[in-house]
Design a protein around this motif. Structure first.
Motif, PDB file in Angstrom:
ATOM      1  N   PHE A  71       0.822  -1.206   0.085  1.00  0.00           N
ATOM      2  CA  PHE A  71      -0.013   0.130  -0.429  1.00  0.00           C
ATOM      3  C   PHE A  71       0.953   1.656  -0.255  1.00  0.00           C
ATOM      4  N   GLY A  72       2.254   1.334   0.262  1.00  0.00           N
ATOM      5  CA  GLY A  72       3.174   1.887  -0.287  1.00  0.00           C
ATOM      6  C   GLY A  72       3.106   3.554  -0.628  1.00  0.00           C
ATOM      7  N   ASN A  73       2.380   3.031  -2.307  1.00  0.00           N
ATOM      8  CA  ASN A  73       2.311   3.652  -3.224  1.00  0.00           C
ATOM      9  C   ASN A  73       0.637   5.451  -2.823  1.00  0.00           C
ATOM     10  N   LEU A  74      -0.223   4.654  -1.744  1.00  0.00           N
ATOM     11  CA  LEU A  74      -1.530   5.121  -1.628  1.00  0.00           C
ATOM     12  C   LEU A  74      -1.295   5.954   0.265  1.00  0.00           C
ATOM     13  N   VAL A  75      -0.637   5.038   0.903  1.00  0.00           N
ATOM     14  CA  VAL A  75      -0.535   5.706   2.160  1.00  0.00           C
ATOM     15  C   VAL A  75       0.834   5.081   3.115  1.00  0.00           C
ATOM     16  N   ALA A  76       1.996   6.724   3.447  1.00  0.00           N
ATOM     17  CA  ALA A  76       2.825   5.619   4.304  1.00  0.00           C
ATOM     18  C   ALA A  76       2.594   5.338   6.002  1.00  0.00           C
ATOM     19  N   LEU A  77       4.176   4.520   6.666  1.00  0.00           N
ATOM     20  CA  LEU A  77       3.433   4.900   7.929  1.00  0.00           C
ATOM     21  C   LEU A  77       4.323   5.914   7.833  1.00  0.00           C
ATOM     22  N   PRO A  78       4.127   6.599   9.148  1.00  0.00           N
ATOM     23  CA  PRO A  78       5.678   7.751   9.949  1.00  0.00           C
ATOM     24  C   PRO A  78       6.792   7.274   9.262  1.00  0.00           C
ATOM     25  N   GLU A  79       7.705   7.615   9.685  1.00  0.00           N
ATOM     26  CA  GLU A  79       9.500   7.304   9.017  1.00  0.00           C
ATOM     27  C   GLU A  79       9.890   6.520  10.588  1.00  0.00           C
ATOM     28  N   PRO A  80       9.508   7.084  11.876  1.00  0.00           N
ATOM     29  CA  PRO A  80       9.936   6.827  13.055  1.00  0.00           C
ATOM     30  C   PRO A  80       9.632   5.386  12.832  1.00  0.00           C
ATOM     31  N   MET A  81       8.363   5.207  13.058  1.00  0.00           N
ATOM     32  CA  MET A  81       7.499   3.791  13.128  1.00  0.00           C
ATOM     33  C   MET A  81       7.680   2.943  12.250  1.00  0.00           C
ATOM     34  N   HIS A 143       9.711  -1.589  22.838  1.00  0.00           N
ATOM     35  CA  HIS A 143       9.105  -2.608  21.838  1.00  0.00           C
ATOM     36  C   HIS A 143       7.864  -2.155  21.859  1.00  0.00           C
ATOM     37  N   MET A 144       7.062  -2.915  23.017  1.00  0.00           N
ATOM     38  CA  MET A 144       5.572  -2.591  23.193  1.00  0.00           C
ATOM     39  C   MET A 144       5.331  -1.654  22.843  1.00  0.00           C
ATOM     40  N   GLN A 145       5.896  -0.371  23.226  1.00  0.00           N
ATOM     41  CA  GLN A 145       5.291   1.232  22.799  1.00  0.00           C
ATOM     42  C   GLN A 145       5.249   1.325  20.756  1.00  0.00           C
ATOM     43  N   LEU A 146       6.615   0.942  20.667  1.00  0.00           N
ATOM     44  CA  LEU A 146       6.604   0.557  18.849  1.00  0.00           C
ATOM     45  C   LEU A 146       5.249   0.038  18.281  1.00  0.00           C
ATOM     46  N   LEU A 147       4.857  -1.240  18.862  1.00  0.00           N
ATOM     47  CA  LEU A 147       3.636  -2.147  18.198  1.00  0.00           C
ATOM     48  C   LEU A 147       2.586  -0.992  18.594  1.00  0.00           C
ATOM     49  N   THR A 148       2.182  -0.364  20.227  1.00  0.00           N
ATOM     50  CA  THR A 148       1.245   0.205  19.983  1.00  0.00           C
ATOM     51  C   THR A 148       0.595   1.190  18.801  1.00  0.00           C
ATOM     52  N   GLU A 149       1.986   2.361  18.914  1.00  0.00           N
ATOM     53  CA  GLU A 149       2.155   3.809  18.297  1.00  0.00           C
ATOM     54  C   GLU A 149       1.420   2.079  16.615  1.00  0.00           C
ATOM     55  N   VAL A 150       1.941   1.554  15.882  1.00  0.00           N
ATOM     56  CA  VAL A 150       1.637   1.177  14.943  1.00  0.00           C
ATOM     57  C   VAL A 150       0.212   0.642  14.664  1.00  0.00           C
ATOM     58  N   PHE A 154      -3.434   1.584  12.653  1.00  0.00           N
ATOM     59  CA  PHE A 154      -4.183   1.079  12.160  1.00  0.00           C
ATOM     60  C   PHE A 154      -4.833   1.066  12.657  1.00  0.00           C
ATOM     61  N   GLU A 155      -5.598   0.738  13.867  1.00  0.00           N
ATOM     62  CA  GLU A 155      -6.986   1.061  14.948  1.00  0.00           C
ATOM     63  C   GLU A 155      -7.509   2.456  14.259  1.00  0.00           C
ATOM     64  N   GLN A 156      -7.131   3.600  14.859  1.00  0.00           N
ATOM     65  CA  GLN A 156      -7.985   4.929  14.489  1.00  0.00           C
ATOM     66  C   GLN A 156      -7.361   5.559  13.032  1.00  0.00           C
ATOM     67  N   ARG A 157      -7.064   4.148  12.004  1.00  0.00           N
ATOM     68  CA  ARG A 157      -7.141   5.485  10.595  1.00  0.00           C
ATOM     69  C   ARG A 157      -6.523   6.626  11.011  1.00  0.00           C
ATOM     70  N   ARG A 158      -5.004   6.355  11.475  1.00  0.00           N
ATOM     71  CA  ARG A 158      -4.159   8.219  11.467  1.00  0.00           C
ATOM     72  C   ARG A 158      -3.328   8.783  10.315  1.00  0.00           C
ATOM     73  N   TRP A 159      -3.743   7.672   9.243  1.00  0.00           N
ATOM     74  CA  TRP A 159      -3.053   7.962   8.059  1.00  0.00           C
ATOM     75  C   TRP A 159      -3.867   9.014   7.407  1.00  0.00           C
ATOM     76  N   ARG A 160      -5.119   9.813   8.138  1.00  0.00           N
ATOM     77  CA  ARG A 160      -6.126  10.495   7.645  1.00  0.00           C
ATOM     78  C   ARG A 160      -5.851  11.788   8.406  1.00  0.00           C
ATOM     79  N   GLU A 161      -4.503  12.241   8.961  1.00  0.00           N
ATOM     80  CA  GLU A 161      -3.987  13.344  10.022  1.00  0.00           C
ATOM     81  C   GLU A 161      -3.239  13.779   8.497  1.00  0.00           C
ATOM     82  N   GLN A 162      -2.945  13.120   7.989  1.00  0.00           N
ATOM     83  CA  GLN A 162      -1.403  13.566   7.094  1.00  0.00           C
ATOM     84  C   GLN A 162      -1.665  14.000   5.728  1.00  0.00           C
ATOM     85  N   PRO A 163      -0.875  15.343   5.336  1.00  0.00           N
ATOM     86  CA  PRO A 163      -2.135  16.522   5.226  1.00  0.00           C
ATOM     87  C   PRO A 163      -1.622  16.640   3.495  1.00  0.00           C
ATOM     88  N   ASP A 164      -0.762  15.227   3.432  1.00  0.00           N
ATOM     89  CA  ASP A 164      -0.722  13.910   1.474  1.00  0.00           C
ATOM     90  C   ASP A 164      -1.966  13.432   1.323  1.00  0.00           C
TER      91      ASP A 164
END
Length: 314
Positions: A71-81, A143-150, A154-164
């Motif tokens: 799905f990388g061309n449609l939506v990108a996970l933030p780089e730190p994650m 590690h648990m913080q990372l998995l919680t953030e990822v 997905f759970e909250q559809r955070r990609w909708r908050e991205q400007p692009d």
């Protein structure tokens, strides 16, 4: 190894269940959460040094990273994650490599016990040390913080908050939008297979790298097909997944043998408490080279058959 509890037992991937009326966004969310469940379900077992739990946790992470790439061309996970997932994959992979050498690769060498036994003991020692380091790393909150953030992504559809964010692309019906995604994975795999079969990498080191690229493309194509199999059923798709799985097994063995070469070199330099002789190392490396040559020869037919398969058109 530590005694495992019932909750520490290895957990394999659950099939992704999509509905035909789902949007591509809904499918993306469900696929991501499915992969994360497998990762989380195996974390305790991996922390308690279970070889199989580590393997299944790594499979879950591979599936998740494949989904992110798909799905990388449609939506990108933030780089730190994404960087955190890549680092975790590297940690799991390093330990898994020693497990495979100790329990599978060396055990598969048809050799006299005295020629291999010391190497297996030395590899098992390195495996145990690697598991201990991984267990300590998994105990840290990062590690648990990372998995919680990822998971929250997905759970909250955070990609909708991205400007692009392009809402239209993800609001297509998954049944229709999945076809070009799978077709792209197919084309990439066919291109890499064709390059390998055309002999564009005549030097063995280059050929090994080309086979590795085919293995990665086959893995991503297989996971992509499995993600959407519930809404794109059919015998062609099932046959395609089966062929990819078989090819992955063959290429996986070749990769294990290539990795063994590097690990054996490490054992030669730092054998640990279990001294191994130069002759034992040379014997094992020679056996690995011979096995690799036989595996390469057996690749031609399955590669040729796979290129002809067309489960979807796009």
């Amino acid at each position: 190894m530590t005694m495992l509890t019932k909750t520490d037992l290895p957990v394999r991937a659950e099939p992704v269940r999509l509905r035909r009326d789902m949007t591509l966004e809904d499918a993306y969310r469900r696929i991501g959460l499915n992969c994360l469940r497998q990762i989380r379900a195996n974390a305790a077992g991996a922390q308690h040094k279970s070889v199989e739990s580590l393997h299944q946790m790594r499979v879950g992470l591979r599936r998740l990273r494949a989904a992110l790439d798909l799905f990388g061309n449609l939506v990108a996970l933030p780089e730190p994650m994404r960087a955190g997932l890549d680092a975790l994959a590297q940690q799991l992979g390093a330990t898994r490599d020693w497990d495979v050498l100790a329990t599978s690769t060396l055990a598969g060498f048809d050799a006299a016990a005295e020629q291999i036994a010391s190497l297996q003991v030395a590899a098992q020692e390195r495996s145990q040390r690697s598991h201990a380091a991984l267990s300590a790393a998994l105990e840290t909150p990062v590690h648990m913080q990372l998995l919680t953030e990822v998971e929250d992504w997905f759970e909250q559809r955070r990609w909708r908050e991205q400007p692009d964010f392009d809402a239209g692309a993800l609001q297509q019906k998954a049944t229709r939008a999945a076809v070009p995604l799978l077709a792209h994975a197919q084309r990439r795999l066919r291109k890499r297979v064709k390059g390998l079969e055309d002999g564009k990498a005549p030097v063995e080191g280059e050929a090994a790298h080309a086979r590795h690229r085919v293995r990665i493309a086959a893995k991503k194509a297989r996971y992509a097909a499995e993600f959407f199999h519930s809404i794109l059923p059919g015998r062609k798709m099932k046959r395609y997944i089966g062929s990819l799985s078989g090819l992955q097994d063959r290429l996986g063995e070749l990769n294990d043998l290539a990795v063994a070469e590097g690990l054996l070199a490490q054992l030669a330099e730092h054998p640990g408490r279990n001294a191994v002789s130069r002759e034992q190392i040379m014997f094992a490396r020679g056996f690995a080279a011979a096995r690799s040559a036989a595996c390469v020869k057996a690749l031609h037919k399955p590669l040729k058959a796979l290129v002809k398969l067309r489960p979807v058109r796009g």
